[in-house]
Design a protein around this motif. Structure first.
Motif, short mmCIF file in Angstrom:
data_model
loop_
_atom_site.label_atom_id
_atom_site.label_comp_id
_atom_site.label_asym_id
_atom_site.label_seq_id
_atom_site.Cartn_x
_atom_site.Cartn_y
_atom_site.Cartn_z
N ALA A 1 0.85 -1.18 0.00
CA ALA A 1 0.00 0.00 0.00
C ALA A 1 0.89 1.23 0.00
CB ALA A 1 -0.90 -0.01 1.23
N GLU A 2 0.67 2.12 -0.94
CA GLU A 2 1.53 3.29 -1.07
C GLU A 2 1.29 4.26 0.07
OE1 GLU A 2 2.87 6.71 -4.29
OE2 GLU A 2 1.13 5.44 -4.69
N THR A 3 2.37 4.73 0.65
CA THR A 3 2.32 5.73 1.70
C THR A 3 2.74 7.07 1.13
OG1 THR A 3 2.90 4.08 3.37
CG2 THR A 3 3.21 6.38 3.97
N LYS A 4 2.02 8.12 1.48
CA LYS A 4 2.39 9.45 1.04
C LYS A 4 2.69 10.32 2.25
CE LYS A 4 0.13 9.86 -3.48
NZ LYS A 4 1.34 10.26 -4.21
N LEU A 5 3.76 11.08 2.15
CA LEU A 5 4.14 12.00 3.20
C LEU A 5 4.01 13.43 2.67
CD1 LEU A 5 7.44 10.24 4.36
CD2 LEU A 5 5.12 9.90 5.23
N SER A 6 3.57 14.35 3.51
CA SER A 6 3.46 15.75 3.13
C SER A 6 4.65 16.52 3.69
CB SER A 6 2.16 16.36 3.64
OG SER A 6 1.06 15.81 2.96
N ILE A 7 5.26 17.34 2.86
CA ILE A 7 6.36 18.19 3.30
C ILE A 7 6.10 19.61 2.82
CG2 ILE A 7 7.99 16.27 3.24
CD1 ILE A 7 9.17 17.43 0.70
N LYS A 8 6.67 20.59 3.53
CA LYS A 8 6.52 22.00 3.15
C LYS A 8 7.81 22.49 2.51
CE LYS A 8 3.26 23.20 6.86
NZ LYS A 8 3.04 24.06 8.04
N LEU A 9 7.68 23.10 1.35
CA LEU A 9 8.83 23.67 0.66
C LEU A 9 8.81 25.18 0.78
CD1 LEU A 9 8.63 21.67 -2.71
CD2 LEU A 9 9.90 21.03 -0.65
N LEU A 10 9.98 25.76 1.01
CA LEU A 10 10.11 27.21 0.93
C LEU A 10 10.79 27.52 -0.39
CD1 LEU A 10 9.64 29.92 2.33
CD2 LEU A 10 11.98 29.77 3.22
N VAL A 11 10.03 28.14 -1.30
CA VAL A 11 10.49 28.35 -2.67
C VAL A 11 10.80 29.82 -2.90
CG1 VAL A 11 9.87 28.14 -5.11
CG2 VAL A 11 9.13 26.40 -3.47
N ASP A 12 11.95 30.08 -3.50
CA ASP A 12 12.29 31.43 -3.98
C ASP A 12 11.77 31.53 -5.41
OD1 ASP A 12 13.39 33.76 -4.93
OD2 ASP A 12 15.34 33.44 -4.01
N LYS A 13 10.64 32.21 -5.59
CA LYS A 13 10.00 32.26 -6.91
C LYS A 13 10.87 32.97 -7.94
CE LYS A 13 6.32 34.23 -5.31
NZ LYS A 13 4.98 34.88 -5.28
N SER A 14 11.59 34.00 -7.54
CA SER A 14 12.40 34.74 -8.49
C SER A 14 13.56 33.90 -9.02
CB SER A 14 12.94 36.01 -7.84
OG SER A 14 13.77 35.70 -6.74
N ALA A 15 14.09 33.02 -8.19
CA ALA A 15 15.20 32.17 -8.61
C ALA A 15 14.73 30.80 -9.06
CB ALA A 15 16.21 32.02 -7.48
N ASN A 16 13.42 30.52 -8.90
CA ASN A 16 12.85 29.22 -9.22
C ASN A 16 13.65 28.10 -8.54
OD1 ASN A 16 10.95 27.50 -10.42
ND2 ASN A 16 12.30 27.07 -12.15
N LYS A 17 13.78 28.23 -7.22
CA LYS A 17 14.63 27.33 -6.45
C LYS A 17 14.00 27.02 -5.10
CE LYS A 17 19.21 27.23 -4.20
NZ LYS A 17 19.54 25.86 -4.65
N VAL A 18 14.12 25.77 -4.69
CA VAL A 18 13.71 25.38 -3.34
C VAL A 18 14.84 25.71 -2.38
CG1 VAL A 18 13.07 23.48 -1.81
CG2 VAL A 18 12.20 23.52 -4.15
N LEU A 19 14.57 26.55 -1.39
CA LEU A 19 15.60 26.90 -0.42
C LEU A 19 15.78 25.78 0.60
CD1 LEU A 19 14.82 30.67 0.22
CD2 LEU A 19 16.31 29.62 -1.50
N PHE A 20 14.67 25.30 1.13
CA PHE A 20 14.72 24.14 2.03
C PHE A 20 13.32 23.60 2.22
CE2 PHE A 20 14.46 27.88 4.85
CZ PHE A 20 13.35 27.56 5.63
N ALA A 21 13.22 22.43 2.82
CA ALA A 21 11.94 21.81 3.11
C ALA A 21 11.79 21.64 4.61
CB ALA A 21 11.84 20.45 2.42
N GLU A 22 10.60 21.88 5.09
CA GLU A 22 10.26 21.64 6.48
C GLU A 22 9.57 20.28 6.54
OE1 GLU A 22 7.17 23.42 9.81
OE2 GLU A 22 8.06 24.79 8.32
N VAL A 23 10.19 19.32 7.25
CA VAL A 23 9.70 17.94 7.20
C VAL A 23 9.62 17.36 8.60
CG1 VAL A 23 10.82 17.66 4.95
CG2 VAL A 23 11.99 16.86 7.02
#
Length: 247
Positions: free
Chosen positions: A17-39
């Motif tokens: 059975a597939e398990t899904k985890l939710s994580i929060k990303l902090l994204v810099d929209k101007s650089a189109n880059k993930v700075l870090f994830a809160e997990v």
């Protein structure tokens, strides 16, 4: 509204059975880059468990075409080699579907670790319990007395689910009493307000309005993509969740 399309990857086995985890990303929209994830603990446990995943399992998951270097060729060589060329006490399945012997923690979102049904048997001397030699070839002579080593030993699986009496948490590698921060290159550290501010300065973020929080789900497909990206990239989270990498 953030729309995320999961990379195309092999489907998880039907029995799992597939398990899904939710994580929060902090994204810099101007650089189109993930700075870090809160997990949480579960995601960190999954990442740390990759260190205990056998290389053969990783090659099987990613397939030869997605492997960097020549390891995929080794896997295909074993797969295509006739069993008649393999030693009698060995089987190709031990290499194609290896068992992660060191992994004893219960980890959610585990990538499949297929174990052959015919796991190796081990034998000890049938003459005395004081002889502690073991072998995987029945009938060989005991170094102590010369008798045949034919007493089959009973294999006991490691207990994969443990409970911490102090916290009540079950399994895994890290404690769940704190939130963790996972960097774009998968560096992991405990989350804190000070560390978050320090990172924003490090990334030279001048406009807070350019930052956006995005919640994404991590399932089997994303797990496989994480394995692939971790072997090829230092911007893993950006590659996967901002659409720069497809399996």
């Amino acid at each position: 509204m953030f729309s995320y399309i999961a990379p195309v990857a092999p489907h998880p086995p039907r029995a799992m059975a597939e398990t899904k985890l939710s994580i929060k990303l902090l994204v810099d929209k101007s650089a189109n880059k993930v700075l870090f994830a809160e997990v949480g603990k579960d995601f960190v446990d999954f990442l740390f468990n990759l260190l205990a995943t056998p290389l053969g399992t990783i090659v099987k998951l990613l397939t030869k075409k997605n492997m960097v270097g020549s390891v995929g060729n080794l896997y295909e060589s074993v797969k295509n080699l006739s069993q008649s060329y393999i030693q009698p006490d060995q089987k190709k399945e031990y290499l194609l579907n290896p068992r992660a012997l060191t992994c004893v923690a219960q980890v959610p979102l585990l990538l499949p670790n297929d174990v052959p049904d015919d796991t190796k048997d081990y034998y000890m001397c049938g003459n005395s319990y004081q002889h502690y030699y073991v072998t995987n070839t029945p009938g060989v002579s005991c170094p102590s007395c010369g008798c045949q080593m034919s007493r089959k030993m009973q294999y006991v699986e490691s207990q994969r689910m443990t409970e911490d009496n102090t916290t009540g948490e079950k399994g895994g590698y890290v404690k769940g009493v704190v939130t963790y921060m996972v960097m774009d290159d998968l560096a992991v550290m405990p989350m804190s307000t000070i560390s978050s501010i320090t990172l924003l300065n490090k990334f030279n973020v001048k406009e807070v309005g350019n930052l956006e929080e995005r919640v994404v789900d991590v399932g089997f497909n994303e797990g496989v993509a994480l394995v692939k990206a971790s072997l090829q990239s230092t911007t893993v989270l950006t590659d996967i969740f901002l659409g720069k990498m497809q399996l």
